[in-house]
Design a protein around this motif. Sequence first.
Motif, mmCIF file in Angstrom:
data_model
loop_
_atom_site.group_PDB
_atom_site.id
_atom_site.type_symbol
_atom_site.label_atom_id
_atom_site.label_comp_id
_atom_site.label_asym_id
_atom_site.label_seq_id
_atom_site.Cartn_x
_atom_site.Cartn_y
_atom_site.Cartn_z
ATOM 1 N N HIS A 180 0.829 -1.202 0.000
ATOM 2 C CA HIS A 180 0.000 0.000 0.000
ATOM 3 C C HIS A 180 0.872 1.264 0.000
ATOM 4 O O HIS A 180 1.990 1.245 0.524
ATOM 5 C CB HIS A 180 -0.896 0.020 1.244
ATOM 6 N N PRO A 181 0.367 2.363 -0.588
ATOM 7 C CA PRO A 181 1.078 3.647 -0.453
ATOM 8 C C PRO A 181 1.128 4.078 1.019
ATOM 9 O O PRO A 181 0.279 3.640 1.817
ATOM 10 C CB PRO A 181 0.213 4.611 -1.275
ATOM 11 N N THR A 213 8.948 2.532 0.623
ATOM 12 C CA THR A 213 9.447 2.092 1.920
ATOM 13 C C THR A 213 10.554 1.069 1.721
ATOM 14 O O THR A 213 10.720 0.474 0.647
ATOM 15 C CB THR A 213 8.327 1.454 2.751
ATOM 16 N N VAL A 214 11.307 0.837 2.768
ATOM 17 C CA VAL A 214 12.414 -0.123 2.710
ATOM 18 C C VAL A 214 11.896 -1.512 2.366
ATOM 19 O O VAL A 214 12.478 -2.224 1.534
ATOM 20 C CB VAL A 214 13.169 -0.145 4.060
ATOM 21 N N ILE A 215 10.774 -1.892 2.975
ATOM 22 C CA ILE A 215 10.221 -3.225 2.714
ATOM 23 C C ILE A 215 9.788 -3.355 1.263
ATOM 24 O O ILE A 215 10.028 -4.380 0.609
ATOM 25 C CB ILE A 215 9.040 -3.505 3.663
ATOM 26 N N GLN A 216 9.163 -2.301 0.723
ATOM 27 C CA GLN A 216 8.736 -2.346 -0.671
ATOM 28 C C GLN A 216 9.928 -2.461 -1.619
ATOM 29 O O GLN A 216 9.895 -3.204 -2.600
ATOM 30 C CB GLN A 216 7.908 -1.106 -1.005
#
Length: 474
Positions: A457-458, A462-465
């Motif tokens: 999700h926006p 992010t680091v995880i994305q």
Amino acid sequence: MNMAVEHSPLSPLQQLLHSQRSQYLSMPAPSYESRVTKLKQLKQSLLQNQQEIVTALNNDYGHRSENDTVISDIMPCINNINYTLKNLKAWMKPSKRHAGLLLSPSKVTVQYQPLGVVGIIVPWNFPVMLSIGPLITAIAAGNRAMLKMSEFTPHINQVLRDLLAQVFDQNEVALVEGEADVAAQFSALPFDHILFTGSTVVGRHVMRAAAENLTPVTLELGGKSPAIIAPDMPIETAVERLIFGKCLNAGQICVAPDYVLCPEDKIAEFIQAYQARFNKMYPDFDSNPDYGNIINDRQFERLTKVIDDAKAKGATVISASTGRVTSGKRKLATQLMTNVNADMLVMQDEIFGPILPIIGYQSVDEAIGYVNQRDRPLALYILSFDGKTQNNILHHTHSGGVCINDTVFHVAADDAPFGGIGPSGMGHYHGKEGFLTFSHAKTVLNSGKINSGILVHPPYGTVIQKMLMKFFLR
């Protein structure tokens, strides 16, 4: 200002479809037990009305062999029901699929849901097998159905109407009769699926009408199904293997051998062997009860026109029997033809009757080329005991189905799909493929309390994305 909206009154066919669809929506998922019950009742009704079916078809044709009716109309339906009852529970079971790492821990299944109301358009040549056969699969898949019968088979239509009424009410299965105008109205109805069996010409009209409603179609057409006799095949054996498929129902079969490709130096031997075998199968042909009539004067006149056209354009016509036809009857032995060419009617459209052109070739590759230069047929018959020859023809031709060293019997394989390709049809039915044709394969993604989807999700970036993108885009 309020304006009243006028609605055109529904036609009887539209009313029938509306009623069936309303009933379906009130019970959109018939249980396994209810489907089995209906199929068992249908089987008993067929068995109890066997003699009525034989008599009705004999009346519709003027004469039709009792054994032809039992073997090609009744027996396939009984076998189909038995096979369906044995396998239906497994077909109905949702299939588990892999969600994959990206969608974990969600689970994915495919559920097989009835389509709703199926329209089945039935030809005159095998009106029991080609109405009850698809109906069996439609009922197994949980649907309701409307059957449009041929106007050329009024006696069997009445028997089937009574037979079906013993098992189903009109809101489950309805039988419709009428001529071309009714057939046009029927194919224009917004069914959830249409299965049409008939000629390629009419099949185009059905598909065009169905397209207006975006109704999916299964077309079982026909075309010119060739039989290739390879050089290694003894001619007597070749004739023994193909003659039944040409003589059953007097050749009025969509998968009958339409023409034979034979080594040039064996054509005379083929003709002699065919005549000998034919007269052994049907002695005293004029009065033989095992060989049926051409269904009506219209079809008989069409076949006579094809024969006369071929003769006028240089073909040699040899009857498999002593005469071409018995006076006053529509009984026509196989008419063997040589010296045929593309200008003749016999080589332009599906013959659908007891006429068999024989075309000589010098090599198997030449025979393959001849087949490939024409529309893809519903069936192709390979007559050879040589594995390399079989594979060469199999791998270099396209057809709806194939028989090796036999003809027409592949249609009786309950555990295999049946269907055409290109001008010979589209889609499949029979067996599991038929169940799938009359079902909607609905994918269901089931996510539990843990929601991995939130990771994408926006706001993005992010680091995880970034880690996910790097992992999956590789």
